[in-house]
Design a protein around this motif. Structure first.
Motif, PDB file in Angstrom:
ATOM      1  N   TYR A  21       0.864  -1.184   0.000  1.00 45.99           N
ATOM      2  CA  TYR A  21       0.000   0.000   0.000  1.00 45.99           C
ATOM      3  C   TYR A  21       0.896   1.228   0.000  1.00 45.99           C
ATOM      4  O   TYR A  21       1.847   1.315   0.794  1.00 45.99           O
ATOM      5  CB  TYR A  21      -0.917   0.047   1.227  1.00 45.99           C
ATOM      6  N   VAL A  22       0.594   2.200  -0.859  1.00 44.71           N
ATOM      7  CA  VAL A  22       1.344   3.459  -0.914  1.00 44.71           C
ATOM      8  C   VAL A  22       0.351   4.610  -0.830  1.00 44.71           C
ATOM      9  O   VAL A  22      -0.632   4.648  -1.589  1.00 44.71           O
ATOM     10  CB  VAL A  22       2.162   3.574  -2.210  1.00 44.71           C
ATOM     11  N   GLY A  23       0.595   5.533   0.096  1.00 41.02           N
ATOM     12  CA  GLY A  23      -0.271   6.700   0.201  1.00 41.02           C
ATOM     13  C   GLY A  23      -0.442   7.145   1.633  1.00 41.02           C
ATOM     14  O   GLY A  23       0.147   6.577   2.570  1.00 41.02           O
ATOM     15  N   PRO A  24      -1.263   8.165   1.854  1.00 39.18           N
ATOM     16  CA  PRO A  24      -1.512   8.640   3.218  1.00 39.18           C
ATOM     17  C   PRO A  24      -2.165   7.560   4.070  1.00 39.18           C
ATOM     18  O   PRO A  24      -3.044   6.834   3.590  1.00 39.18           O
ATOM     19  CB  PRO A  24      -2.468   9.830   3.006  1.00 39.18           C
ATOM     20  N   VAL A  60       3.483  -1.104   4.095  1.00 38.83           N
ATOM     21  CA  VAL A  60       2.830   0.200   3.995  1.00 38.83           C
ATOM     22  C   VAL A  60       3.905   1.253   3.807  1.00 38.83           C
ATOM     23  O   VAL A  60       4.814   1.380   4.631  1.00 38.83           O
ATOM     24  CB  VAL A  60       1.990   0.515   5.248  1.00 38.83           C
ATOM     25  N   CYS A  61       3.783   2.014   2.719  1.00 40.97           N
ATOM     26  CA  CYS A  61       4.704   3.112   2.451  1.00 40.97           C
ATOM     27  C   CYS A  61       3.909   4.411   2.520  1.00 40.97           C
ATOM     28  O   CYS A  61       3.112   4.709   1.633  1.00 40.97           O
ATOM     29  CB  CYS A  61       5.335   2.941   1.078  1.00 40.97           C
ATOM     30  N   GLY A  62       4.082   5.162   3.590  1.00 40.94           N
ATOM     31  CA  GLY A  62       3.334   6.393   3.785  1.00 40.94           C
ATOM     32  C   GLY A  62       3.203   6.703   5.262  1.00 40.94           C
ATOM     33  O   GLY A  62       3.648   5.948   6.127  1.00 40.94           O
ATOM     34  N   ASP A  63       2.579   7.825   5.553  1.00 35.16           N
ATOM     35  CA  ASP A  63       2.368   8.259   6.926  1.00 35.16           C
ATOM     36  C   ASP A  63       1.081   9.064   6.962  1.00 35.16           C
ATOM     37  O   ASP A  63       0.524   9.422   5.923  1.00 35.16           O
ATOM     38  CB  ASP A  63       3.550   9.111   7.398  1.00 35.16           C
ATOM     39  N   GLY A  64       0.606   9.340   8.175  1.00 34.48           N
ATOM     40  CA  GLY A  64      -0.623  10.102   8.291  1.00 34.48           C
ATOM     41  C   GLY A  64      -1.233   9.989   9.667  1.00 34.48           C
ATOM     42  O   GLY A  64      -0.662   9.358  10.576  1.00 34.48           O
ATOM     43  N   PRO A  65      -2.413  10.575   9.851  1.00 35.22           N
ATOM     44  CA  PRO A  65      -3.007  10.660  11.194  1.00 35.22           C
ATOM     45  C   PRO A  65      -3.374   9.321  11.816  1.00 35.22           C
ATOM     46  O   PRO A  65      -3.461   9.230  13.031  1.00 35.22           O
ATOM     47  CB  PRO A  65      -4.261  11.519  10.963  1.00 35.22           C
ATOM     48  N   GLN A  66      -3.571   8.280  11.023  1.00 32.08           N
ATOM     49  CA  GLN A  66      -3.927   6.971  11.570  1.00 32.08           C
ATOM     50  C   GLN A  66      -2.715   6.084  11.834  1.00 32.08           C
ATOM     51  O   GLN A  66      -2.862   5.002  12.424  1.00 32.08           O
ATOM     52  CB  GLN A  66      -4.869   6.238  10.612  1.00 32.08           C
ATOM     53  N   GLY A 126       7.288   4.030   6.149  1.00 31.69           N
ATOM     54  CA  GLY A 126       7.175   5.478   6.173  1.00 31.69           C
ATOM     55  C   GLY A 126       7.199   6.092   4.786  1.00 31.69           C
ATOM     56  O   GLY A 126       7.018   5.409   3.770  1.00 31.69           O
ATOM     57  N   VAL A 127       7.443   7.392   4.735  1.00 31.63           N
ATOM     58  CA  VAL A 127       7.504   8.121   3.472  1.00 31.63           C
ATOM     59  C   VAL A 127       8.920   8.029   2.921  1.00 31.63           C
ATOM     60  O   VAL A 127       9.892   8.331   3.625  1.00 31.63           O
ATOM     61  CB  VAL A 127       7.100   9.594   3.669  1.00 31.63           C
ATOM     62  N   GLU A 140      13.675   5.668  -4.011  1.00 31.65           N
ATOM     63  CA  GLU A 140      13.496   4.483  -3.178  1.00 31.65           C
ATOM     64  C   GLU A 140      12.085   3.920  -3.323  1.00 31.65           C
ATOM     65  O   GLU A 140      11.883   2.704  -3.310  1.00 31.65           O
ATOM     66  CB  GLU A 140      13.789   4.817  -1.710  1.00 31.65           C
ATOM     67  N   LEU A 141      11.117   4.813  -3.460  1.00 34.80           N
ATOM     68  CA  LEU A 141       9.745   4.367  -3.667  1.00 34.80           C
ATOM     69  C   LEU A 141       9.626   3.566  -4.952  1.00 34.80           C
ATOM     70  O   LEU A 141       8.938   2.533  -5.005  1.00 34.80           O
ATOM     71  CB  LEU A 141       8.803   5.573  -3.704  1.00 34.80           C
TER      72      LEU A 141
END
Length: 363
Positions: A189-192, A213-219, A234-235, A240-241
């Motif tokens: 999964y990639v995204g917020p 999981v590649c990303g970060d966010g409030p959850q 993380g982001v 690298e992505l």
């Protein structure tokens, strides 16, 4: 041309649309255009409630007007319907400048789901926002139809492109440093990591192998504790992505709301098939057996996507490179009346038949 883009989403926020606009600006500059961007970092701003990566700029009016005047743009594109977008729209109308606008999300659906805002109120606001636009660039055919049904005129399709040089299957390697020796197949999964992206539907998938999981966010903080077996990276920087995409076995796009779906194109360009629900964003690029699979069940889509040929997935993505996207964007721009056909011919070039390269011009 001198092109001004006004946007409430930009790359440092990690928002998909913002990243796309950065890449659009770079591609336009490669073709010789001068691009100015007005985005939230130049203003005092607050994060939008429950919308990862977009900020609410405060008291931007006077500074924004000064920057728009200084840009002396030949064409203005207002990419978002946020505070900067509304302020730019007011200034264009006051100056009698033509402008185009972008529509990337069905805000009536999203704000109703997140904040219980009545759809009728949002639809009315979007109608007011886009009505003076010379062209509304909708990010998907489904969104275009929604806008037209809402009474918004001059709506056209425009989807951004993907950098097929950066995102390539050549990066696939058994020694991918970011992923390491994970059990196969690897689901990505990639995204917020945010409520509106339905990330937990991906985390709860009952499929073999590993999840990344590649990303970060409030959850993110809460979900990391609840799903300790998932690999959270993380982001990542773009290069690298790209390697993570190429070394995953399937990208899962769990979102139910329409959106640009940037990650779908990036994964496909790396040869990685996509599993998605029937949402507008991925459906505009995923046909039967082309690039990935769409199904009412993510698990069903996952199993079908895993059987696709990575070579054919890559070939399908090659039709969505940035060259086509930039040409479509330039053709949709509304030019200031002072731009003359002879001057534009020098800047954009002419075909062998002597017609402008990027379509008809506004005199």
């Amino acid at each position: 041309m001198r092109i001004l883009i006004v946007t409430d989403a930009w790359e440092p926020q990690g928002h998909g649309l913002g990243t796309w606009l950065v890449e659009l600006s770079r591609e336009l500059q490669r073709e010789g255009h001068v691009v100015s961007v007005i985005e939230p970092s130049g203003f005092r701003s607050l994060p939008w409630p429950k919308v990862a990566g977009v900020r609410w700029s405060l008291w931007a009016g006077q500074r924004l007007r000064q920057r728009m005047d200084a840009a002396d743009a030949d064409a203005i594109h207002i990419a978002t319907e946020g505070p900067l977008g509304w302020a730019a729209r007011r200034h264009c109308l006051a100056r009698d400048w033509p402008f185009s606008t972008g529509a990337h999300v069905s805000w009536a659906t999203r704000l109703n789901a997140m904040l219980r805002v009545p759809r009728a109120i949002t639809v009315a606001a979007m109608r007011v926002f886009h009505q003076p636009s010379s062209k509304v660039l909708a990010s998907s055919p489904a969104l275009r139809e929604k806008l037209r049904r809402a009474g918004i005129a001059r709506v056209g399709d425009w989807s951004a492109g993907v950098d097929t040089r950066l995102f390539t299957p050549a990066l696939r390697s058994p020694s991918c440093g970011v992923l390491g020796p994970l059990a196969r197949p690897v689901s990505l999964y990639v995204g917020p990591v945010a409520h509106e992206r339905d990330v937990e539907d991906f985390l709860g998938l009952d499929v073999p192998g590993s999840k990344v999981v590649c990303g970060d966010g409030p959850q993110a903080k809460a979900l990391v504790g609840r799903y300790p077996t998932v690999h959270w990276v993380g982001v990542l920087p773009r290069h690298e992505l790209a390697a993570v995409y190429a070394n995953a076995d399937v990208l899962v796009y769990p979102g139910r709301h329409d959106g640009a779906g940037r990650v779908v194109l990036e994964a496909m360009a790396c040869g990685t098939p996509v599993a998605a629900l029937p949402a507008d964003g991925p459906m505009q690029w995923l046909g039967p057996g082309q690039g990935g699979c769409v199904a009412d069940s993510l698990e069903e889509a996952w199993h079908k996507a895993l059987r696709l040929s990575r070579r054919q997935v890559r070939e399908h993505a090659l039709a969505y490179g940035w060259a086509q996207a930039v040409e479509g964007f330039l053709a949709a721009l509304a030019l200031r009346p002072r731009i003359r056909r002879t001057r534009m011919a020098d800047m954009t070039g002419r075909s062998a038949a002597g017609t402008p390269k990027h379509g008809p011009l506004v005199e």
